[in-house]
Motif scaffolding. Sequence first.
Motif, PDB file in Angstrom:
ATOM      1  N   GLU A  27      50.619  83.768  22.345  1.00 48.55           N
ATOM      2  CA  GLU A  27      50.923  83.729  20.913  1.00 48.55           C
ATOM      3  C   GLU A  27      51.226  82.291  20.538  1.00 48.55           C
ATOM      4  N   ARG A  28      50.493  81.793  19.559  1.00 43.93           N
ATOM      5  CA  ARG A  28      50.627  80.379  19.209  1.00 43.93           C
ATOM      6  C   ARG A  28      51.324  80.199  17.875  1.00 43.93           C
ATOM      7  N   SER A  29      52.214  79.255  17.845  1.00 47.53           N
ATOM      8  CA  SER A  29      52.781  78.820  16.577  1.00 47.53           C
ATOM      9  C   SER A  29      52.639  77.307  16.537  1.00 47.53           C
ATOM     10  N   ILE A  30      51.659  76.848  15.788  1.00 48.95           N
ATOM     11  CA  ILE A  30      51.311  75.422  15.747  1.00 48.95           C
ATOM     12  C   ILE A  30      51.116  75.045  14.280  1.00 48.95           C
ATOM     13  N   PRO A  31      51.764  73.985  13.821  1.00 50.94           N
ATOM     14  CA  PRO A  31      51.623  73.615  12.406  1.00 50.94           C
ATOM     15  C   PRO A  31      50.172  73.300  12.057  1.00 50.94           C
ATOM     16  N   ARG A  32      49.862  73.382  10.776  1.00 53.30           N
ATOM     17  CA  ARG A  32      48.499  73.119  10.335  1.00 53.30           C
ATOM     18  C   ARG A  32      48.211  71.628  10.171  1.00 53.30           C
ATOM     19  N   GLU A  33      49.214  70.899   9.717  1.00 58.32           N
ATOM     20  CA  GLU A  33      48.934  69.488   9.385  1.00 58.32           C
ATOM     21  C   GLU A  33      48.860  68.628  10.650  1.00 58.32           C
ATOM     22  N   SER A  34      48.090  67.570  10.570  1.00 54.31           N
ATOM     23  CA  SER A  34      47.897  66.683  11.718  1.00 54.31           C
ATOM     24  C   SER A  34      49.208  66.032  12.143  1.00 54.31           C
ATOM     25  N   ILE A  35      49.371  65.891  13.445  1.00 59.66           N
ATOM     26  CA  ILE A  35      50.518  65.170  14.015  1.00 59.66           C
ATOM     27  C   ILE A  35      49.960  64.247  15.094  1.00 59.66           C
ATOM     28  N   PHE A  36      50.108  62.958  14.878  1.00 66.39           N
ATOM     29  CA  PHE A  36      49.544  62.003  15.832  1.00 66.39           C
ATOM     30  C   PHE A  36      50.622  61.438  16.736  1.00 66.39           C
ATOM     31  N   LEU A  37      50.292  61.354  18.018  1.00 71.15           N
ATOM     32  CA  LEU A  37      51.156  60.585  18.908  1.00 71.15           C
ATOM     33  C   LEU A  37      50.352  60.019  20.067  1.00 71.15           C
ATOM     34  N   TRP A  38      51.007  59.133  20.810  1.00 70.04           N
ATOM     35  CA  TRP A  38      50.348  58.473  21.920  1.00 70.04           C
ATOM     36  C   TRP A  38      50.617  59.228  23.196  1.00 70.04           C
ATOM     37  N   MET A  39      49.551  59.507  23.938  1.00 74.76           N
ATOM     38  CA  MET A  39      49.738  60.214  25.202  1.00 74.76           C
ATOM     39  C   MET A  39      48.548  59.990  26.123  1.00 74.76           C
ATOM     40  N   ASP A  40      48.786  60.249  27.377  1.00 75.09           N
ATOM     41  CA  ASP A  40      47.704  60.388  28.341  1.00 75.09           C
ATOM     42  C   ASP A  40      47.306  61.862  28.327  1.00 75.09           C
ATOM     43  N   LYS A  41      46.142  62.152  27.718  1.00 77.57           N
ATOM     44  CA  LYS A  41      45.756  63.557  27.507  1.00 77.57           C
ATOM     45  C   LYS A  41      45.714  64.358  28.804  1.00 77.57           C
ATOM     46  N   ASP A  42      45.099  63.801  29.835  1.00 79.30           N
ATOM     47  CA  ASP A  42      44.970  64.548  31.097  1.00 79.30           C
ATOM     48  C   ASP A  42      46.341  64.908  31.660  1.00 79.30           C
ATOM     49  N   GLN A  43      47.289  63.982  31.525  1.00 77.30           N
ATOM     50  CA  GLN A  43      48.624  64.247  32.066  1.00 77.30           C
ATOM     51  C   GLN A  43      49.333  65.337  31.267  1.00 77.30           C
ATOM     52  N   ILE A  44      49.195  65.308  29.945  1.00 71.97           N
ATOM     53  CA  ILE A  44      49.876  66.327  29.139  1.00 71.97           C
ATOM     54  C   ILE A  44      49.215  67.696  29.341  1.00 71.97           C
ATOM     55  N   ILE A  45      47.909  67.715  29.578  1.00 69.48           N
ATOM     56  CA  ILE A  45      47.242  68.979  29.943  1.00 69.48           C
ATOM     57  C   ILE A  45      47.864  69.530  31.222  1.00 69.48           C
ATOM     58  N   GLN A  46      48.124  68.644  32.169  1.00 69.40           N
ATOM     59  CA  GLN A  46      48.741  69.059  33.437  1.00 69.40           C
ATOM     60  C   GLN A  46      50.136  69.650  33.214  1.00 69.40           C
ATOM     61  N   VAL A  47      50.897  69.041  32.308  1.00 64.77           N
ATOM     62  CA  VAL A  47      52.241  69.552  31.999  1.00 64.77           C
ATOM     63  C   VAL A  47      52.146  70.972  31.438  1.00 64.77           C
ATOM     64  N   VAL A  48      51.262  71.159  30.454  1.00 62.95           N
ATOM     65  CA  VAL A  48      51.114  72.487  29.848  1.00 62.95           C
ATOM     66  C   VAL A  48      50.632  73.490  30.893  1.00 62.95           C
ATOM     67  N   ASP A  49      49.673  73.077  31.712  1.00 60.81           N
ATOM     68  CA  ASP A  49      49.167  73.963  32.767  1.00 60.81           C
ATOM     69  C   ASP A  49      50.284  74.402  33.705  1.00 60.81           C
ATOM     70  N   ASN A  50      51.105  73.461  34.127  1.00 64.42           N
ATOM     71  CA  ASN A  50      52.145  73.790  35.109  1.00 64.42           C
ATOM     72  C   ASN A  50      53.177  74.744  34.525  1.00 64.42           C
ATOM     73  N   ILE A  51      53.583  74.500  33.279  1.00 65.68           N
ATOM     74  CA  ILE A  51      54.594  75.368  32.659  1.00 65.68           C
ATOM     75  C   ILE A  51      53.987  76.732  32.346  1.00 65.68           C
ATOM     76  N   MET A  52      52.776  76.701  31.789  1.00 64.60           N
ATOM     77  CA  MET A  52      52.114  77.946  31.406  1.00 64.60           C
ATOM     78  C   MET A  52      51.792  78.800  32.628  1.00 64.60           C
ATOM     79  N   SER A  53      51.387  78.174  33.721  1.00 66.77           N
ATOM     80  CA  SER A  53      51.041  78.973  34.895  1.00 66.77           C
ATOM     81  C   SER A  53      52.284  79.635  35.473  1.00 66.77           C
ATOM     82  N   ASN A  54      53.439  78.994  35.365  1.00 67.87           N
ATOM     83  CA  ASN A  54      54.684  79.657  35.769  1.00 67.87           C
ATOM     84  C   ASN A  54      54.960  80.860  34.880  1.00 67.87           C
ATOM     85  N   ALA A  55      54.855  80.662  33.573  1.00 74.33           N
ATOM     86  CA  ALA A  55      55.138  81.749  32.629  1.00 74.33           C
ATOM     87  C   ALA A  55      54.254  82.956  32.952  1.00 74.33           C
TER      88      ALA A  55
END
Length: 156
Positions: A27-55
């Motif tokens: 279930e997703r709750s994500i705002p509609r308007e753009s939000i920009f920030l600086w990140m290493d995309k591959d690393q943040i994908i890894q963070v989401v993967d690790n937390i989500m895979s635990n859940a």
Amino acid sequence: ERVNVVPFFHHVLDRFEMNKDERIKIERSIPRESIFLWMDKDQIIQVVDNIMSNALKYSPQDEAVRFKLTKERNRIKVMIADNGPGISPSKLDKIFDRFYRADAARSRERGGTGLGLAIAKEIIVNHQGQIWAESIEGQGTRVFFSLPLIARKQGD
Ligand code: ATP
Ligand code: MG
């Protein structure tokens, strides 16, 4: 890299749902308007993967996992929540340590090395963010991370 996190997180979750059992509901709750920030995309994908895979791993099948993104004054905050068994208060602060696995028996039967959240923490700290968890035993777990909205000069 400067990233609009709204389509970015939708894309990450789309990929996650495609790779998983069809019964998995996010279930997703994500705002509609753009939000920009600086990140290493591959690393943040890894963070989401690790937390989500635990859940998904530690909570019962058929139970939805919730992903919520909110924009605060100077940061974004992501919450990934499940209705799983939860983690006792005395163990909660240790789950981000390397090789720590909260429930020996349960963790053994689920497999894993105890590195997922330690890696997530390292990445988030490198991004000047914060990562933490809240849990009620028998009810579920919420893992949060925040990332700063930093105004960078062009050329950075
Ligand atoms: P790995 O991620 O390396 O495969 P792991 O899942 O055991 O192994 P972490 O992701 O670092 O390691 O999690 C550490 C421990 O925290 C887990 O072993 C588990 O006991 C507990 N834990 C993490 N997320 C949850 C959750 N959503 N619900 C209940 N317990 C959790
Ligand atoms: Mg894990």
